[in-house]
Design a protein around this motif. Structure first.
Motif, PDB file in Angstrom:
ATOM      1  N   ARG A  43       0.689  -1.371  -0.070  1.00  0.00           N
ATOM      2  CA  ARG A  43      -0.109  -0.037   0.007  1.00  0.00           C
ATOM      3  C   ARG A  43       0.833   1.364   0.142  1.00  0.00           C
ATOM      4  N   HIS A  44       2.169   1.151   0.050  1.00  0.00           N
ATOM      5  CA  HIS A  44       2.812   2.321  -0.076  1.00  0.00           C
ATOM      6  C   HIS A  44       3.849   2.463  -1.084  1.00  0.00           C
ATOM      7  N   GLY A  45       4.122   1.420  -2.071  1.00  0.00           N
ATOM      8  CA  GLY A  45       4.905   1.794  -3.467  1.00  0.00           C
ATOM      9  C   GLY A  45       3.922   2.049  -4.412  1.00  0.00           C
ATOM     10  N   GLN A  46       4.698   2.242  -5.380  1.00  0.00           N
ATOM     11  CA  GLN A  46       4.115   2.887  -6.793  1.00  0.00           C
ATOM     12  C   GLN A  46       3.678   1.450  -7.449  1.00  0.00           C
ATOM     13  N   ALA A  47       2.475   1.574  -8.406  1.00  0.00           N
ATOM     14  CA  ALA A  47       2.052   0.542  -9.085  1.00  0.00           C
ATOM     15  C   ALA A  47       3.309   0.081 -10.091  1.00  0.00           C
ATOM     16  N   PRO A  48       2.966  -0.961 -10.732  1.00  0.00           N
ATOM     17  CA  PRO A  48       4.279  -1.392 -11.696  1.00  0.00           C
ATOM     18  C   PRO A  48       4.282  -0.476 -12.891  1.00  0.00           C
ATOM     19  N   GLY A  49       5.390  -0.044 -13.280  1.00  0.00           N
ATOM     20  CA  GLY A  49       5.678   1.006 -14.076  1.00  0.00           C
ATOM     21  C   GLY A  49       5.800   0.542 -15.686  1.00  0.00           C
ATOM     22  N   TYR A  50       4.512   0.325 -16.116  1.00  0.00           N
ATOM     23  CA  TYR A  50       4.544   0.142 -17.525  1.00  0.00           C
ATOM     24  C   TYR A  50       3.316   0.811 -17.913  1.00  0.00           C
ATOM     25  N   PHE A  51       3.101   1.124 -19.304  1.00  0.00           N
ATOM     26  CA  PHE A  51       2.133   2.157 -19.766  1.00  0.00           C
ATOM     27  C   PHE A  51       2.004   1.757 -21.510  1.00  0.00           C
ATOM     28  N   ARG A  52       0.669   1.299 -21.694  1.00  0.00           N
ATOM     29  CA  ARG A  52       0.523   0.837 -23.113  1.00  0.00           C
ATOM     30  C   ARG A  52      -0.229   2.107 -24.065  1.00  0.00           C
ATOM     31  N   MET A  53       0.383   2.449 -25.376  1.00  0.00           N
ATOM     32  CA  MET A  53      -0.104   3.003 -26.185  1.00  0.00           C
ATOM     33  C   MET A  53      -0.154   2.158 -27.634  1.00  0.00           C
ATOM     34  N   ARG A  57      -0.421  -0.224 -36.436  1.00  0.00           N
ATOM     35  CA  ARG A  57       0.098  -1.853 -36.420  1.00  0.00           C
ATOM     36  C   ARG A  57       0.971  -2.051 -35.027  1.00  0.00           C
ATOM     37  N   PHE A  58       1.310  -0.890 -34.232  1.00  0.00           N
ATOM     38  CA  PHE A  58       2.155  -1.056 -33.102  1.00  0.00           C
ATOM     39  C   PHE A  58       1.605  -0.735 -31.917  1.00  0.00           C
ATOM     40  N   THR A  59       2.195  -1.607 -30.981  1.00  0.00           N
ATOM     41  CA  THR A  59       1.748  -1.588 -29.593  1.00  0.00           C
ATOM     42  C   THR A  59       2.840  -1.229 -28.926  1.00  0.00           C
ATOM     43  N   LEU A  60       2.882   0.191 -28.195  1.00  0.00           N
ATOM     44  CA  LEU A  60       4.005   0.466 -27.723  1.00  0.00           C
ATOM     45  C   LEU A  60       3.853   0.419 -26.350  1.00  0.00           C
ATOM     46  N   THR A  61       4.817   0.010 -25.533  1.00  0.00           N
ATOM     47  CA  THR A  61       4.826  -0.118 -23.950  1.00  0.00           C
ATOM     48  C   THR A  61       5.946   0.694 -23.339  1.00  0.00           C
ATOM     49  N   ALA A  62       5.656   1.612 -22.583  1.00  0.00           N
ATOM     50  CA  ALA A  62       6.719   2.274 -21.898  1.00  0.00           C
ATOM     51  C   ALA A  62       6.828   1.649 -20.651  1.00  0.00           C
ATOM     52  N   LEU A  63       8.305   1.682 -20.511  1.00  0.00           N
ATOM     53  CA  LEU A  63       8.759   0.867 -19.330  1.00  0.00           C
ATOM     54  C   LEU A  63       9.686   1.806 -18.523  1.00  0.00           C
ATOM     55  N   TYR A  64       9.212   1.894 -17.055  1.00  0.00           N
ATOM     56  CA  TYR A  64      10.018   2.491 -16.257  1.00  0.00           C
ATOM     57  C   TYR A  64      10.993   1.749 -15.640  1.00  0.00           C
ATOM     58  N   ASP A  65      12.222   2.255 -15.664  1.00  0.00           N
ATOM     59  CA  ASP A  65      13.440   1.697 -15.020  1.00  0.00           C
ATOM     60  C   ASP A  65      13.896   2.182 -13.601  1.00  0.00           C
ATOM     61  N   GLY A  66      13.294   3.426 -13.393  1.00  0.00           N
ATOM     62  CA  GLY A  66      13.476   4.001 -12.035  1.00  0.00           C
ATOM     63  C   GLY A  66      13.797   5.550 -12.234  1.00  0.00           C
ATOM     64  N   ALA A  94      15.915  21.560  -6.169  1.00  0.00           N
ATOM     65  CA  ALA A  94      17.184  21.973  -6.714  1.00  0.00           C
ATOM     66  C   ALA A  94      17.851  20.759  -7.298  1.00  0.00           C
ATOM     67  N   ASN A  95      17.469  19.537  -6.372  1.00  0.00           N
ATOM     68  CA  ASN A  95      18.127  18.235  -6.908  1.00  0.00           C
ATOM     69  C   ASN A  95      16.874  17.504  -7.224  1.00  0.00           C
ATOM     70  N   VAL A  96      16.743  17.338  -8.678  1.00  0.00           N
ATOM     71  CA  VAL A  96      15.445  16.789  -9.296  1.00  0.00           C
ATOM     72  C   VAL A  96      15.617  15.293  -9.387  1.00  0.00           C
ATOM     73  N   SER A  97      14.642  14.362  -9.182  1.00  0.00           N
ATOM     74  CA  SER A  97      14.583  13.164  -9.656  1.00  0.00           C
ATOM     75  C   SER A  97      13.941  12.697 -10.822  1.00  0.00           C
ATOM     76  N   THR A  98      14.761  12.394 -11.734  1.00  0.00           N
ATOM     77  CA  THR A  98      14.175  12.462 -13.066  1.00  0.00           C
ATOM     78  C   THR A  98      14.218  10.924 -13.672  1.00  0.00           C
ATOM     79  N   ALA A  99      13.031  10.665 -14.445  1.00  0.00           N
ATOM     80  CA  ALA A  99      12.701   9.398 -14.722  1.00  0.00           C
ATOM     81  C   ALA A  99      13.621   8.695 -15.669  1.00  0.00           C
ATOM     82  N   VAL A 100      13.785   7.525 -15.690  1.00  0.00           N
ATOM     83  CA  VAL A 100      14.617   6.799 -16.712  1.00  0.00           C
ATOM     84  C   VAL A 100      13.833   5.845 -17.360  1.00  0.00           C
ATOM     85  N   ASN A 101      13.309   6.041 -18.629  1.00  0.00           N
ATOM     86  CA  ASN A 101      12.358   5.239 -19.428  1.00  0.00           C
ATOM     87  C   ASN A 101      12.729   4.339 -20.586  1.00  0.00           C
TER      88      ASN A 101
END
Length: 339
Positions: A43-53, A57-66, A94-101
């Motif tokens: 109940r305290h962590g994020q959901a799995p990091g994937y997203f579909r678009m 003919r393409f299915t694109l899945t974004a994957l979160y590495d952290g 000032a110190n920004v946590s930036t996604a790695v996708n």
């Protein structure tokens, strides 16, 4: 005034809901939870990091590495005061946590991975791609090709797992200029941990004949176009797909700090190998993306990292993220390019 109004609204909302609860704040008639032995959800962590678009003919899945932290002191090309002010405007520290996708492209016959995440190379805030790949319904063995935008550790480190190759059935593709920079000349003699690790990774793919290079601007594989995006690294490369008229560009590391670089594309990061070229490339690409309305997938944009670019002025832009409710719809059911 605002504080008083806020408290009044809060009191009204609590009073309006009071009839739902008993004296101890529990909902009337609420069932007592039954312990059936099932694992308790996190109940305290994020959901799995994937997203579909879906694009044609393409299915694109974004994957979160952290995420990776980029201190504002690593941002160059503007005064310290201007950078700090830009971060305050978008409510960023000032110190920004930036996604790695990273991004998976499935055309029904092939499963193509654009970048591989960091694996175990950059600490425990990264390396989540494999878990999110599994959560999205794919196995590492499903990946038939890996296309790297460049060879920095947060893009190439995930090629290796504890047991060996992270994607055992995949062919690996890197722009020739990028391979030349990292895998030849003086770098062959360095004892830097990443250089040594990168050579071991590439050697594994070379040993089985699965490492391929291509000239910038030529298709690495059928159906995927490449574009040279100079500046961040010597062979930094983007990839285009065209899906029934909808185009999407995987642009790698064009933007690291959305809060500052959209407002001022002249801002660079310390690890751009060629600061001037990176600045020129970013300005041209943002202008072109805003004019054409193409979709963009960015390695360091807020997850899922997919959206469009809008012009604010001749020299500044803003990010329009894909709408979750429209991501699997056809072009007619989502905002048209250029509208």
């Amino acid at each position: 005034m605002f504080h008083t109004l806020f408290l009044a609204l809060l009191a009204l909302s609590v009073t309006g809901c009071a009839h739902l609860f008993g004296d101890h704040g529990s909902a009337r008639g609420a069932a007592t939870p039954i312990d059936d032995g099932a694992a308790t959800p996190d109940r305290h962590g994020q959901a799995p990091g994937y997203f579909r678009m879906r694009l044609g003919r393409f299915t694109l899945t974004a994957l979160y590495d952290g995420s990776i932290e980029i201190p504002s002191t690593q941002l160059k090309g503007a005064s310290r005061a201007a950078i700090d002010r830009a971060l305050r405007i978008v409510k960023q520290p000032a110190n920004v946590s930036t996604a790695v996708n990273a991004f998976l492209v499935d055309d029904g016959e092939r499963v193509i991975l654009i970048d591989s995440g960091a694996g175990a190379m950059q600490g425990d805030t990264l390396g989540k791609l494999q878990a999110n790949l599994a959560a999205s319904g794919y196995a590492p063995e499903d990946v038939t090709a890996v296309l790297l935008t460049h060879l920095h550790p947060d893009h190439a480190g995930g090629l290796i797992a504890e047991h060996g190759l992270a994607f055992p059935n995949a062919e690996l593709y890197v722009a020739q200029a990028e391979a030349d920079f990292w895998l030849s000349g003086d770098r062959l003699n360095t004892d830097q941990p990443y250089d040594q690790g990168l050579r071991r990774i590439i050697a594994e793919y070379q040993a089985r004949g699965s490492f391929h290079t291509f000239a910038g601007g030529t298709p690495p594989i059928e159906g995927i176009e490449s574009v040279v995006l100079r500046g961040h690294t010597p062979g930094h490369t983007g990839y285009f797909i065209n899906a029934d008229g909808e185009m999407l560009l995987f642009w790698g590391d064009i933007v690291h700090s959305p809060g500052t670089q959209f407002a001022n594309p002249d801002i660079t990061v310390a690890f751009d190998v060629d600061q001037k070229a990176a600045r020129v490339t970013r300005n041209k690409l943002l202008r072109g993306a805003a004019q054409t309305g193409i979709w963009v997938a960015g390695a360091h944009m807020p997850f899922p990292g997919i959206g469009r670019i809008l012009s604010v002025s001749n020299t500044s832009y803003r990010w329009l993220p894909v709408d979750y409710s429209q991501a699997l719809a056809g072009p007619a059911q989502r905002q048209a390019a250029g509208r």
